[in-house]
Design an enzyme around this catalytic site. Sequence first.
Site, PDB file in Angstrom:
ATOM      1  N   ALA A   9       0.822  -1.101  -0.019  1.00  0.00           N
ATOM      2  CA  ALA A   9       0.088   0.187  -0.094  1.00  0.00           C
ATOM      3  C   ALA A   9       0.997   1.171   0.218  1.00  0.00           C
ATOM      4  CB  ALA A   9      -0.900  -0.130   1.159  1.00  0.00           C
ATOM      5  N   HIS A  10       0.305   2.416  -0.037  1.00  0.00           N
ATOM      6  CA  HIS A  10       0.702   3.660  -0.141  1.00  0.00           C
ATOM      7  C   HIS A  10       1.720   3.872   1.169  1.00  0.00           C
ATOM      8  CE1 HIS A  10      -2.988   5.840   1.498  1.00  0.00           C
ATOM      9  NE2 HIS A  10      -2.547   5.103   2.487  1.00  0.00           N
ATOM     10  N   ASN A  11       2.921   4.622   0.938  1.00  0.00           N
ATOM     11  CA  ASN A  11       3.837   5.035   1.713  1.00  0.00           C
ATOM     12  C   ASN A  11       4.713   3.854   2.463  1.00  0.00           C
ATOM     13  OD1 ASN A  11       2.234   7.345   1.156  1.00  0.00           O
ATOM     14  ND2 ASN A  11       1.513   7.317   3.335  1.00  0.00           N
TER      15      ASN A  11
END
Length: 341
Positions: free
Chosen positions: A250-252
Amino acid sequence: MADPRFFTPKGPFSLARLAELAVADLAPGADLAKEFTHVAPLETAGPEAVGFLDNRRYVDVFCQSRAGACVVRPAMADKAPAGMELLLAKEPYPAYARIARAFFPSSDPVSEVSPSAVVDSTARLSPDCRVEAGAFIGAGAEIGRRSTIRANAVIDAGVVIGNDCVVGACASLSHCLIGNRVVIYPGARIGQDGFGFATSKDGHLRIPQVGRVVIYDDVEIGANTTIDRGSGPDTVIGRGCMIDNLVQIAHNVQLGEGCIIVAQVGISGSTKLEDHVVAGGQAGLTGHLKIGKGSRIAAQAGVMRDTEPGQNYGGSPAVPAREWHRQTVALARLAAGKGTK
């Protein structure tokens, strides 16, 4: 033996050359000039093949094998069948890998841009890269030396791909910077929007995802894996990471160097994995965690808290491995009506 329709081995190689490639010692009395033509599993190998033994569970197979040579630990040498040449290595599997790579090296791409590929006029392609039929390369994208873009892959605007990379068929890349010697398998999705919403009584309001995906050198990304771009900070995949098929990152998320992420693992947003973390198949990691350097997470574990460096974890919610095993035993005893003592 490998199917010749798909694989053509190099060689043959002498036993002396194989020992040099494997960085292995030879058993006394070895025939240095004896030649071998391919590698094969111990079960099916014949006199011209090289096999290996790394797992003691297969000692019986080793003892009965017809392989002409085998990479094996010195402690197992006395169990070899008569006539088998032995390449002695403390770590047989990496030694065997070096031999297998000599027989089946990566082929250099044939420099060509297919007439049916769509390449924006502002994209910059190295003259020795390869772009196959139906691929799309957007405005300002950069493709490095000797890199290959397989059929129907999509390289969106601004994407940078380094040297000696392979992007598999039907993969799609956007908002990402790719290092050197990166292999991306078919159907992977890299750089799409992260799953970010602000929720209120009026509904869900999408938050723009304005970060990137940054992938360092020597990474492999499996088929149909998805890596979301960051919401502001970047999503980062460290040097030498090996990511299996059907993984969701997922993001980050940040992966340190040399992490191994096995099939169907899901890593939630903003979780950081330090160097050399291993996550077994179908493990799930919640968001905003710190997974300590060298942590090993068992298959199907559910990690909901930070982990300590170098420790093993299992279960859901995941706990240190010893505690997990105690819980498993206690549960089994309760189910059998024996209590916990």
